[in-house]
Scaffold this motif. Sequence first.
Motif, short mmCIF file in Angstrom:
data_model
loop_
_atom_site.label_atom_id
_atom_site.label_comp_id
_atom_site.label_asym_id
_atom_site.label_seq_id
_atom_site.Cartn_x
_atom_site.Cartn_y
_atom_site.Cartn_z
N LEU B 208 2.90 -9.16 -3.68
CA LEU B 208 1.52 -7.93 -3.11
C LEU B 208 0.46 -7.45 -4.03
CD1 LEU B 208 3.66 -5.13 -0.87
CD2 LEU B 208 2.43 -7.35 -0.21
N SER B 211 -1.97 -10.58 -5.31
CA SER B 211 -1.90 -11.21 -3.90
C SER B 211 -3.98 -10.19 -3.90
CB SER B 211 -1.22 -11.35 -2.32
OG SER B 211 -1.31 -10.22 -2.48
N ALA B 212 -3.42 -9.09 -3.99
CA ALA B 212 -4.49 -7.44 -3.59
C ALA B 212 -4.96 -8.64 -5.03
CB ALA B 212 -3.88 -6.25 -4.23
N GLY B 248 -1.84 -14.46 4.57
CA GLY B 248 -1.63 -13.68 5.13
C GLY B 248 -0.22 -13.38 5.22
N LEU B 249 -0.04 -14.43 6.24
CA LEU B 249 1.35 -14.30 7.15
C LEU B 249 2.87 -15.47 5.73
CD1 LEU B 249 2.09 -16.70 10.68
CD2 LEU B 249 1.86 -14.08 9.44
N ILE B 251 2.19 -14.82 2.80
CA ILE B 251 2.88 -13.29 1.88
C ILE B 251 3.79 -12.06 2.91
CG2 ILE B 251 2.08 -11.32 0.33
CD1 ILE B 251 -0.91 -12.29 0.28
N PHE B 252 3.17 -12.49 3.95
CA PHE B 252 3.76 -10.91 4.67
C PHE B 252 5.81 -11.08 4.43
CE2 PHE B 252 6.56 -10.29 8.94
CZ PHE B 252 6.70 -9.21 8.65
N VAL B 255 7.33 -11.45 1.25
CA VAL B 255 7.91 -9.78 0.68
C VAL B 255 8.35 -9.70 1.57
CG1 VAL B 255 7.01 -8.25 0.62
CG2 VAL B 255 4.81 -9.80 -0.19
N LEU B 256 8.70 -9.87 3.28
CA LEU B 256 9.68 -9.21 3.60
C LEU B 256 11.08 -9.39 3.45
CD1 LEU B 256 10.04 -7.25 7.01
CD2 LEU B 256 10.14 -9.72 7.14
N ASN B 259 12.83 -8.21 -0.10
CA ASN B 259 12.89 -6.92 0.69
C ASN B 259 14.24 -7.03 0.80
OD1 ASN B 259 10.99 -5.13 -1.01
ND2 ASN B 259 9.67 -5.92 1.48
N LEU B 260 14.49 -7.59 1.90
CA LEU B 260 15.53 -7.98 2.94
C LEU B 260 16.79 -8.69 1.65
CD1 LEU B 260 14.25 -9.78 6.25
CD2 LEU B 260 15.62 -7.41 5.76
N GLU B 263 17.79 -4.86 0.16
CA GLU B 263 19.30 -4.14 0.32
C GLU B 263 20.09 -4.58 0.83
OE1 GLU B 263 17.65 -3.17 4.32
OE2 GLU B 263 15.68 -1.81 3.90
N ALA B 281 24.44 4.95 10.20
CA ALA B 281 23.26 4.26 11.36
C ALA B 281 24.67 3.66 12.32
CB ALA B 281 22.70 2.64 10.84
#
Lengths: 328, 281
Positions: B208, B211-212, B248-249, B251-252, B255-256, B259-260, B263, B281
Motif C-alpha cells: 500500500l 503504491s501511494a 487499483g483492483l 492492489i486491493f 493486500v486483502l 491480510n486474510l 489472519e 464469533a
Amino acid sequence: MDPSRLPGFLLRRGVKAAVVILAIVVCNFLLIHAAPGDPASVIAGQSGAADERFLAQLRQQFGLDQPLHVQLWIYLKGVLTLDLGFSHRQQMPVWTLIRERLPATLLLTGAAFAFAVAAGVTLGTLAARRVGTWADSIITVIALTFYATPLFWVGLMLVLFFSVWLEWLPSFGMATVGVELHGIDAVLDVAKHLLLPALTLGLFYLAVYARLTRATMLEVADQDFVKTARAKGVPEGQVVRRHILRNALLPVITFAGIQAGQLIGGSILVETVFAWPGIGRLAFDALLARDYAVLLGVFFCTSVMVVGFNLVTDLLYAVVDPRVEVEG
Amino acid sequence: MSDFWRRFRRNRGAVVGLVILALVIAVAAFASVLFPGSPWDMATAPFVPPGEEGMLLGSDSLGRDVAAGIAHGARISLMVGAVSTVAALFIGVSLGAVAGYLGGVADDAVMRFTEFFQTIPSFVFAILLVAIFTPTIGSVVFAIAVVSWPPVARVVRAEFLSLRSREFVQAAEVLGKSRIAIVVTDILPNALSPIVVLSSLMVASAILLESALSFLGLGDPNLMTWGFLIGSGRSVIRLAWWMSVFPGLAIFLTVLALNLVGEGLSDALNPRLARQRGGAA
C-alpha cells in the motif's frame, strides 16, 4: 487520576513532547546534510537552479563553512523562532505558505476524524451486539475491504461515481471557482466540496475504529461488572451504553492518538486527488518542484501537530479513566 | 506441520487469500510470457476501452496495454513488499531483541527511539526520505523499511521480556553459552510465531505504501508500478476510467489476500486464541 497530580503529569508530558520536537528538528538537519549534493542547494529548494548569489548568501546565513555542531545550533535557533526557511520557487517564507494552508487541512482531517469515530464506533457496537449474525459479517467484510484499499484509489472511485457518472458532487477544490457566495451559501458550497474528500479519508479509519470497537466491546462484555449489572436488572440498552461501551471507548481514544500521524499522511494523498488546498497539496506541489525547504517544513509542522494531538489524547485518557496512573 | 495446515484451512477466508496470493505471484512470475516485450511500449491506439482490439483491460493515453502494466507491476509490488519487510524485520528484531534481552538502560533507550518513530507522521517522513535521496527502487525500499519496523521491535521486545527468564534460557546461561548464541538459537525460535503473523501484514502495508509513493510520482522512473498506473490515469479519469480502476483492483486484491493469510497464520500459530475468537464469533 488524582487532580493534584495533574500539573506534574502535564509537565512530564510537556517535556517529553519538547524532546520529540527537538529530535525532529535534528532529523531534518541530518537529512539536509545526508542529501546528495550541496546542503545550500537543498535549503534553497532547487537543485542546481538557484543563482550563485542566493546560494552564497545561504552558506553565510547557515554557517555552512563552520563545524557541524555550530550549523546545527544555527538551524535549531531558526526553526524554534518559526523560521522554516524560504521557498525560492514560490518566493515566500515556508512558514507563511504553511500557515495559509493549515485551516483547509484542519477542516478536512477534523471532518474525516469525526466521521470515522462516529460511524466506526456505531458500526462496531452494532457488530458486537449481533455477533455471528449476517449484520456482523457484513460489517466485518466492510472493515476488511476498506482496510485493504489504497486511500487515493477510494478517492478516485468516489470521483468517478459521484462526480463523473452521477454528477452530484464537485470533484476538486474547496469552493466553486468564479462564483461570489456569501453567508450560508458559501458554507454549503464548501461543505459540498468537503463531502467526498472527508469521506475518502474517513472510510479507512472507520474500518479501523469499527474493528477496534467490536473487539474491545466483546472483551468488556465478558467481565464481571457487566454480569453484575445484568443481574441487578439494569435494562440491556443501558448495560450496553453505560457499562460496556463506555469502557470499550478507552482503547479507541488511545488509538486515535496513535493514528493521528497516519491521518495527516493520508490527507496528503486525499488533498492530491481532490486538489484540496491544504498542506498536503502544498507538499505534493513541493514534491513536483523538488522544493525541499517546503517539504522539510511540512514534515516539521505535521509532526508538531501530531505531538500536540497526542498530548491532548493522553490528557483526555487520564481524565476519562480515573484509574490510570500515567507514568512519565 | 499437518496440524498447522489443518488449523489454517479451518479459516475459510485464509484459504481464499492464499489462492488469490498464489494467482498474483503466478501472474508476476509469468509476466514476460503473458505479455512479452516492455510494458512501456505502445501496443495499440490510445484510450481503447477494455475488451476491444485485443486489449483485455484497455489501453492508456499512449496506447500501452493496461493489463501488461498490471502484470509487470505485480513483480515490483511483490518485490518491494517482500524486500522492505525483510529489511524492517531485520531492524525491528535486532532492536527488539536488544531491548527485551538486556533490559534496563538499553531497553529504555530503544523504546524511546521506537516511540519517536511511531509518533512522527510516517508517510510524510517516507515521502521526505524518497524525495531527498532521489526516487529509485532502493530509496523506496529503504524509506518503507525505515517507517515500518517499530511494531516489530515492540512485539519482539515483549516476547523476549517474557522468554528471557524462562528455565531453558537460564539453563543455556549456566552452560556458558554466549549472549548472542542464546538470543539467536534459544529465544528467537520461540518468538517466531508473532513475527510471522506480523510480517504478512507488513508486506500488505508495504505494498500500500509503495503504491501511494508511486502514485505521488515518487516511484522509480524506470519501473512500471501499480501506483504509477493509477497516478497516470488520474488526470484522464473522465475519459478512461479503466486506467485507474483495474490497477487499483489489483492492489486491493493483493493486500486483502495478504491480510486474510495473516489472519489464517495467526489462527494456525496461536490455536488457543483462535478458539477463543471462534467462541466469540
